[in-house]
Design an enzyme around this catalytic site. Structure first.
Site, PDB file in Angstrom:
ATOM      1  N   HIS A 121      39.079  11.776  17.524  1.00 38.98           N
ATOM      2  CA  HIS A 121      38.254  12.765  18.220  1.00 38.98           C
ATOM      3  C   HIS A 121      37.752  13.780  17.192  1.00 38.98           C
ATOM      4  O   HIS A 121      38.544  14.281  16.382  1.00 38.98           O
ATOM      5  CB  HIS A 121      39.103  13.454  19.303  1.00 38.98           C
ATOM      6  CG  HIS A 121      38.311  14.392  20.142  1.00 38.98           C
ATOM      7  ND1 HIS A 121      37.452  13.965  21.135  1.00 38.98           N
ATOM      8  CD2 HIS A 121      38.222  15.751  20.139  1.00 38.98           C
ATOM      9  CE1 HIS A 121      36.885  15.010  21.704  1.00 38.98           C
ATOM     10  NE2 HIS A 121      37.337  16.104  21.122  1.00 38.98           N
ATOM     11  N   SER A 127      40.779  14.586  14.611  1.00 40.66           N
ATOM     12  CA  SER A 127      42.180  14.332  14.958  1.00 40.66           C
ATOM     13  C   SER A 127      42.338  12.878  15.361  1.00 40.66           C
ATOM     14  O   SER A 127      41.551  12.370  16.175  1.00 40.66           O
ATOM     15  CB  SER A 127      42.602  15.188  16.163  1.00 40.66           C
ATOM     16  OG  SER A 127      42.314  16.548  15.956  1.00 40.66           O
ATOM     17  N   ASP A 179      42.127  13.240  25.716  1.00 45.51           N
ATOM     18  CA  ASP A 179      42.227  13.898  24.403  1.00 45.51           C
ATOM     19  C   ASP A 179      43.470  14.786  24.270  1.00 45.51           C
ATOM     20  O   ASP A 179      43.427  15.823  23.604  1.00 45.51           O
ATOM     21  CB  ASP A 179      40.961  14.739  24.117  1.00 45.51           C
ATOM     22  CG  ASP A 179      39.709  13.880  24.066  1.00 45.51           C
ATOM     23  OD1 ASP A 179      39.791  12.702  23.676  1.00 45.51           O
ATOM     24  OD2 ASP A 179      38.635  14.400  24.427  1.00 45.51           O
ATOM     25  N   ASN A 219      43.285   7.087  19.320  1.00 45.50           N
ATOM     26  CA  ASN A 219      41.886   7.488  19.425  1.00 45.50           C
ATOM     27  C   ASN A 219      41.582   8.465  18.303  1.00 45.50           C
ATOM     28  O   ASN A 219      42.494   9.117  17.784  1.00 45.50           O
ATOM     29  CB  ASN A 219      41.634   8.166  20.780  1.00 45.50           C
ATOM     30  CG  ASN A 219      40.169   8.540  20.956  1.00 45.50           C
ATOM     31  OD1 ASN A 219      39.271   7.767  20.596  1.00 45.50           O
ATOM     32  ND2 ASN A 219      39.916   9.729  21.491  1.00 45.50           N
TER      33      ASN A 219
END
Ligand code: GRF
Length: 190
Positions: free
Chosen positions: A112, A139, A148, A110
């Site tokens: 973020h 990130s 996260d 992912n």
């Protein structure tokens, strides 16, 4: 080209990170190809780009399912024909549960828009401004069941200017996101 890894990208909206990944694959910067793009929203703007590039797309609307698990089963089914090596979440606005994540250990990434572990969750750019930070960034991290919170693969930092708004800071971070995500994928695949 038999050794190209196969990526799936999950989106919910604009899809600019998805585009940067597709472009990096097509220009040979990442030894991979995007096998399928899945959106949980039929109106995600990014789907148009994918169709123009002749990349298979699937819309799986979470509202059509009675539970997160059944939604995730449908995601799993959509992925099944593609032998995917990595799943890249790119502005995908659904939280995935262990039901799905444990099937893909260290295979889901992912991006973020904060310097994790700072400012998890929604509106991280606003959170950074409200905290009076002098810098922020983005990130790329592995996805684990806690939001996260997975190990960070790569970060890029940007300054926060005195007159920044949430919009101006988001735009500065987004520019970095577009190089960070392909770099992180290349790092993992190499
Ligand atoms: C990006 O800021 C990403 O970091 C966050 O959601 C936004 C998605 O933008 N997770 P886009 O759809 O990739 O343009």
């Amino acid at each position: 080209m038999a050794d190209l890894k196969k990526l799936a990208i999950f989106i919910s909206g604009r899809g600019s990170n998805m585009q940067s990944i597709v472009n990096a694959c097509q220009s040979g910067k990442i030894p991979a190809e995007v096998a399928i793009i899945i959106s949980n929203r039929a109106d995600a703007a990014g789907l148009e780009f994918a169709k123009n590039k002749n990349i298979p797309t699937a819309v799986i609307n979470h509202k059509d399912f009675p539970s997160r698990a059944t939604f995730e089963d449908a995601l799993q089914q959509a992925l099944a024909p593609y032998n995917v090596d990595l799943i890249c979440l790119a502005g995908f606005m659904r939280v995935l549960t262990d039901h799905f994540i444990t099937k893909w250990p260290e295979k889901i990434l992912n991006i973020h828009p904060s310097l994790l572990p700072k400012f998890k969750g929604l509106h991280p750019q606003r959170q950074a401004l409200e905290a009076g930070e002098s810098e922020s960034g983005c990130s790329v991290h592995y996805v684990v069941p806690e939001l996260d919170s997975g190990p960070v693969i790569l970060q890029k930092t940007v300054p926060i200017e005195a007159d920044d708004t949430e919009e101006s800071l988001s735009a500065r971070i987004l520019e970095q996101e577009h190089t960070a995500y392909p770099e992180a994928i290349r790092k993992i695949l190499s």
